[in-house]
Design an enzyme around this catalytic site. Structure first.
Site, PDB file in Angstrom:
ATOM      1  N   LYS A   1       0.696  -1.316  -0.063  1.00 35.95           N
ATOM      2  CA  LYS A   1      -0.115   0.028  -0.037  1.00 35.95           C
ATOM      3  C   LYS A   1       0.800   1.225   0.249  1.00 35.95           C
ATOM      4  O   LYS A   1       0.659   2.070  -0.864  1.00 35.95           O
ATOM      5  CB  LYS A   1      -0.867   0.027   1.095  1.00 35.95           C
TER       6      LYS A   1
ATOM      7  N   ARG B   1      -9.186   1.198   9.724  1.00 35.84           N
ATOM      8  CA  ARG B   1      -8.590  -0.198   9.777  1.00 35.84           C
ATOM      9  C   ARG B   1      -9.273  -0.998  10.954  1.00 35.84           C
ATOM     10  O   ARG B   1      -9.219  -2.194  11.174  1.00 35.84           O
ATOM     11  CB  ARG B   1      -7.150   0.036  10.794  1.00 35.84           C
TER      12      ARG B   1
ATOM     13  N   ARG C   1      12.129  -5.687   4.481  1.00 35.86           N
ATOM     14  CA  ARG C   1      11.968  -4.202   4.102  1.00 35.86           C
ATOM     15  C   ARG C   1      13.033  -3.483   4.885  1.00 35.86           C
ATOM     16  O   ARG C   1      13.482  -3.804   6.024  1.00 35.86           O
ATOM     17  CB  ARG C   1      10.657  -3.914   4.677  1.00 35.86           C
TER      18      ARG C   1
ATOM     19  N   ARG D   1      12.258  -1.023  10.419  1.00 34.25           N
ATOM     20  CA  ARG D   1      11.209  -0.717  11.409  1.00 34.25           C
ATOM     21  C   ARG D   1      11.083  -1.732  12.500  1.00 34.25           C
ATOM     22  O   ARG D   1      11.143  -2.983  12.484  1.00 34.25           O
ATOM     23  CB  ARG D   1       9.738  -0.780  10.514  1.00 34.25           C
TER      24      ARG D   1
ATOM     25  N   ARG E   1       0.747  -8.464  13.842  1.00 35.25           N
ATOM     26  CA  ARG E   1       0.118  -7.393  12.837  1.00 35.25           C
ATOM     27  C   ARG E   1      -0.873  -8.301  11.897  1.00 35.25           C
ATOM     28  O   ARG E   1      -1.865  -7.892  11.592  1.00 35.25           O
ATOM     29  CB  ARG E   1       1.108  -6.488  12.120  1.00 35.25           C
TER      30      ARG E   1
END
Ligand code: AP5
Length: 214
Positions: A15, A90, A124, A157, A168
């Site tokens: 996203k 969300r 990532r 992160r 998550r």
């Protein structure tokens, strides 16, 4: 064209990467609640201190706080005609609150298998300066650990540990996945195959947007 868009989809679905590209293409703001929280954490603001441990664990920030933040952001001048909401809503209460704040043109649901998401998130890298995303294997920076755009260091992160990723994904299934049906019933949901290279994801997205009556 100034659309009011929602980007839905699991963590790591792509996203943020596509929102950044589309925002530049359409010249509309990319409003990422995750980015807003991270920027507050980085700047040690009262909001940042309040949400730091929540976001690191992968849990959701309380609805009241998040809704107030988005309400305030949507009132800013640059969001008067269009925007991309990335990572908001969300939860169902957030979606209901948004119904009272805006008339959304389309909710794009980024579809990608869970094993792909895990591979993406565990590789990532994120720029500590501008927030741009990279991937150790798929999208490495030109110079190792340095952002191509702003030259700041790339970091992992805090919520990209395997434990937080798994959490998550659980939170996503329970709290956010029900929004797919929510927007389907409002006839504004479009599924987007995000399990293809970035150029193709972006092309498919532009084709989808062309079908929106503006
Ligand atoms: P947030 O920042 O929104 O995190 P997220 O939803 O977990 O989303 P991600 O940023 O992990 O994934 P993405 O889909 O943007 O993927 P990306 O493009 O980076 O939220 C963080 C936290 O803030 C939440 O956990 C919560 O605590 C809090 N929060 C935020 N919003 C909230 C809300 N509304 N309510 C309550 N709390 C909230 O891509 C991932 C990787 O894949 C990158 O490495 C990228 O390079 C790579 N990639 C992307 N696309 C492709 C592709 N097509 N092919 C190959 N690799 C790709």
């Amino acid at each position: 064209m100034a659309y009011k868009l929602i980007f839905l989809g699991s963590p790591g679905a792509g996203k943020g990467t596509i929102a950044q590209k589309l925002a530049e293409h359409l010249q509309i703001p990319h409003i990422s609640t995750g980015d807003i929280f991270r920027s507050n954490i980085k700047n040690r603001t009262p909001l940042g201190l309040q949400v730091e441990s929540i976001t690191s664990s992968g849990a959701l920030v309380p609805d009241e706080l998040t809704i107030a933040l988005v309400q305030d952001r949507l009132q800013q001048h640059d969001a008067s005609t269009g925007y991309i909401l990335d990572g908001f809503p969300r939860t169902i209460p957030q979606a209901v609150a948004l119904d009272n704040l805006a008339s959304i043109d389309i909710a794009i649901n980024f579809v990608v298998p869970q094993e792909v998401v895990i591979a993406r998130l565990s590789g990532r890298l994120t720029c500590s300066g501008c927030g741009r995303g990279y991937h150790k294997i798929d999208f490495p920076p030109k110079t190792p650990n340095v952002c191509d755009i702003c030259g700041n260091a790339l970091i992992t992160r805090k919520d990209d540990t395997m434990e937080a990723i798994q959490y998550r994904l659980t939170v996503y299934e329970k709290e956010t996945a029900p929004l797919i049906q929510y927007y389907q019933e409002k006839h504004i949901l479009a599924n987007l195959n995000s399990n293809q290279n970035l150029e193709n994801v972006f092309m498919e997205l532009l084709q989808t947007l062309q079908q929106v009556n503006k």
